[in-house]
Scaffold this motif. Structure first.
Motif, PDB file in Angstrom:
ATOM      1  N   THR A  41       1.772  22.301  46.460  1.00  0.00           N
ATOM      2  CA  THR A  41       2.790  22.553  47.468  1.00  0.00           C
ATOM      3  C   THR A  41       4.152  22.139  46.951  1.00  0.00           C
ATOM      4  OG1 THR A  41       1.204  22.229  49.247  1.00  0.00           O
ATOM      5  CG2 THR A  41       3.517  21.949  49.793  1.00  0.00           C
ATOM      6  N   PRO A  43       8.577  22.501  47.934  1.00  0.00           N
ATOM      7  CA  PRO A  43       9.463  22.830  49.048  1.00  0.00           C
ATOM      8  C   PRO A  43       9.472  24.334  49.286  1.00  0.00           C
ATOM      9  CG  PRO A  43      10.507  21.234  47.607  1.00  0.00           C
ATOM     10  CD  PRO A  43       9.209  21.623  46.950  1.00  0.00           C
ATOM     11  N   GLU A  44       9.552  24.708  50.541  1.00  0.00           N
ATOM     12  CA  GLU A  44       9.418  26.100  50.970  1.00  0.00           C
ATOM     13  C   GLU A  44      10.188  27.109  50.114  1.00  0.00           C
ATOM     14  OE1 GLU A  44       7.889  28.132  52.854  1.00  0.00           O
ATOM     15  OE2 GLU A  44       9.346  29.771  52.844  1.00  0.00           O
ATOM     16  N   ASP A  45      11.425  26.775  49.741  1.00  0.00           N
ATOM     17  CA  ASP A  45      12.228  27.767  49.021  1.00  0.00           C
ATOM     18  C   ASP A  45      11.962  27.785  47.516  1.00  0.00           C
ATOM     19  OD1 ASP A  45      13.405  25.267  48.765  1.00  0.00           O
ATOM     20  OD2 ASP A  45      15.368  26.157  48.373  1.00  0.00           O
ATOM     21  N   ASN A  62       3.822  27.534  43.778  1.00  0.00           N
ATOM     22  CA  ASN A  62       3.737  27.080  45.169  1.00  0.00           C
ATOM     23  C   ASN A  62       2.619  27.819  45.903  1.00  0.00           C
ATOM     24  OD1 ASN A  62       4.124  26.176  47.755  1.00  0.00           O
ATOM     25  ND2 ASN A  62       6.346  26.525  47.766  1.00  0.00           N
ATOM     26  N   ARG A  92      13.757  29.782  42.711  1.00  0.00           N
ATOM     27  CA  ARG A  92      13.869  29.808  44.163  1.00  0.00           C
ATOM     28  C   ARG A  92      13.554  31.196  44.680  1.00  0.00           C
ATOM     29  NH1 ARG A  92      17.416  25.939  42.279  1.00  0.00           N
ATOM     30  NH2 ARG A  92      16.974  23.920  43.221  1.00  0.00           N
TER      31      ARG A  92
ATOM     32  N   ASN B  99      14.482  15.597  45.736  1.00  0.00           N
ATOM     33  CA  ASN B  99      13.311  15.988  46.497  1.00  0.00           C
ATOM     34  C   ASN B  99      12.489  17.031  45.746  1.00  0.00           C
ATOM     35  OD1 ASN B  99      11.588  16.136  48.652  1.00  0.00           O
ATOM     36  ND2 ASN B  99      12.810  17.702  49.725  1.00  0.00           N
ATOM     37  N   GLU B 100      13.200  18.021  45.216  1.00  0.00           N
ATOM     38  CA  GLU B 100      12.527  19.076  44.452  1.00  0.00           C
ATOM     39  C   GLU B 100      11.871  18.500  43.202  1.00  0.00           C
ATOM     40  OE1 GLU B 100      15.343  22.901  45.655  1.00  0.00           O
ATOM     41  OE2 GLU B 100      15.790  21.739  43.862  1.00  0.00           O
ATOM     42  N   ALA B 103       8.636  16.830  43.962  1.00  0.00           N
ATOM     43  CA  ALA B 103       7.567  17.804  44.214  1.00  0.00           C
ATOM     44  C   ALA B 103       7.085  18.419  42.901  1.00  0.00           C
ATOM     45  CB  ALA B 103       8.065  18.891  45.159  1.00  0.00           C
TER      46      ALA B 103
END
Lengths: 182, 120
Positions: A41, A43-45, A62, A92, B99-100, B103
């Motif tokens: 997982t 971040p969404e973008d 992702n 992205r 943050n990125e 992850a």
């Protein structure tokens, strides 16, 4: 404009992987290109990344995104791996970049455009796509047909549509809306 | 075409960049800092050579490494990365938020359990 050098790079990898038919086994090809694919997982973008480190190169994808998007992401990252040395990449969004004019783009955009082309060349090789839709191509407004081909190749209908247009395999027959006799 | 060789082509320059960065760091940490010019002069090199060594473009030769270590008052071990490990990562082409990055590190880290990515 498709860059023939990028197409050639994708073709070399397809040959190396002995890929004869769709869907292209993109995860296997990533391994063959020298990268380890890790899923998780993000971040969404974020679609994915190419992380180059001394002990190996990792492609991250992702898993919150659809399967077709994941496949495109992996292919896109292989593109960075093959085409763009000495940097890591985080990706992205892919598609909006397609629309920008290559000549007016910044260098940063250019590498993304190149990686996108590589991804399309890899997932939808011209030869296989032509075999699937015929030399005359298909009507890109024929949703069920586009959907069917997209599924065969494991790509989104959006990615397929761009590809068909780029390869001039898109027949657009807007006028007689009702009778789609082809 | 061997893909292993291609991977090496990516890995090797990272080592030199790391060594170069370390030299640059130690040089500026001296009191007073050692300039590229004075380091170059002490080693009979051009300032451009030092620049190239520091950014990893030039693959430093072992005797030069000893020379630089001596000039900076450290041992060559202080200039060499401990191992070819993740510290030698290539930088991201784009801006990456903390943050990125966290992850990314999490996803990139080796999985404890069995292999998960089988299939096409």
């Amino acid at each position: 404009m498709l860059d023939p050098r990028i197409t050639a790079a994708a073709e070399r990898l397809l040959t190396l992987g002995k890929v004869q038919r769709e869907p292209v086994p993109v995860r296997q090809l990533a391994k063959l290109a020298g990268a380890l694919v890790r899923r998780g997982t993000l971040p969404e973008d974020l679609s994915g990344f190419l992380l180059r480190q001394a002990d190996g190169t990792i492609i991250g994808v992702n898993t919150d995104h659809s399967e077709t998007r994941q496949r495109f992401t992996i292919a896109h990252e292989i593109g960075h791996l093959v085409l763009h040395p000495q940097q890591s990449y985080v990706d992205r969004r892919f598609f909006p970049i397609h629309f920008r004019d290559q000549r007016s783009s910044r260098a940063e955009d250019l590498v993304e455009i190149q990686a996108n082309q590589f991804a399309a060349d890899l997932l939808m090789p011209k030869r296989l796509l032509e075999a699937a839709v015929g030399r005359k191509g298909i009507d890109i407004e024929d949703q069920p047909e586009v959907e069917r081909v997209a599924q065969r190749f494991g790509v989104s209908t959006q990615a397929l549509t761009y590809r068909l247009i780029n390869l001039q395999l898109a027949r657009s027959t807007t006028p007689p809306k009702k009778s789609s006799k082809r | 075409m061997s893909y292993d060789a291609d991977v090496d082509e990516q890995v090797v320059p990272a080592v030199y960049r790391q060594i170069g960065k370390r030299i640059q760091q130690l040089r500026s940490l001296r009191v007073p800092p050692v300039s590229q010019t004075s380091l170059a002069a002490a080693l009979n090199l051009s300032r451009a050579s030092i620049t190239n060594i520091e950014n990893g473009r030039h693959r430093i030769q072992v005797h030069v490494l000893y020379g630089i270590a001596a000039e900076l008052g450290v041992t060559i071990r202080d200039l060499l990365p401990e191992s070819l490990d993740r510290a030698a990562q290539y930088p991201f082409a784009q801006h990456v938020t903390q943050n990125e990055r966290a992850a990314i590190e999490r996803v990139a880290a080796p999985k404890k359990k069995g292999v998960r990515n089988a299939g096409s």
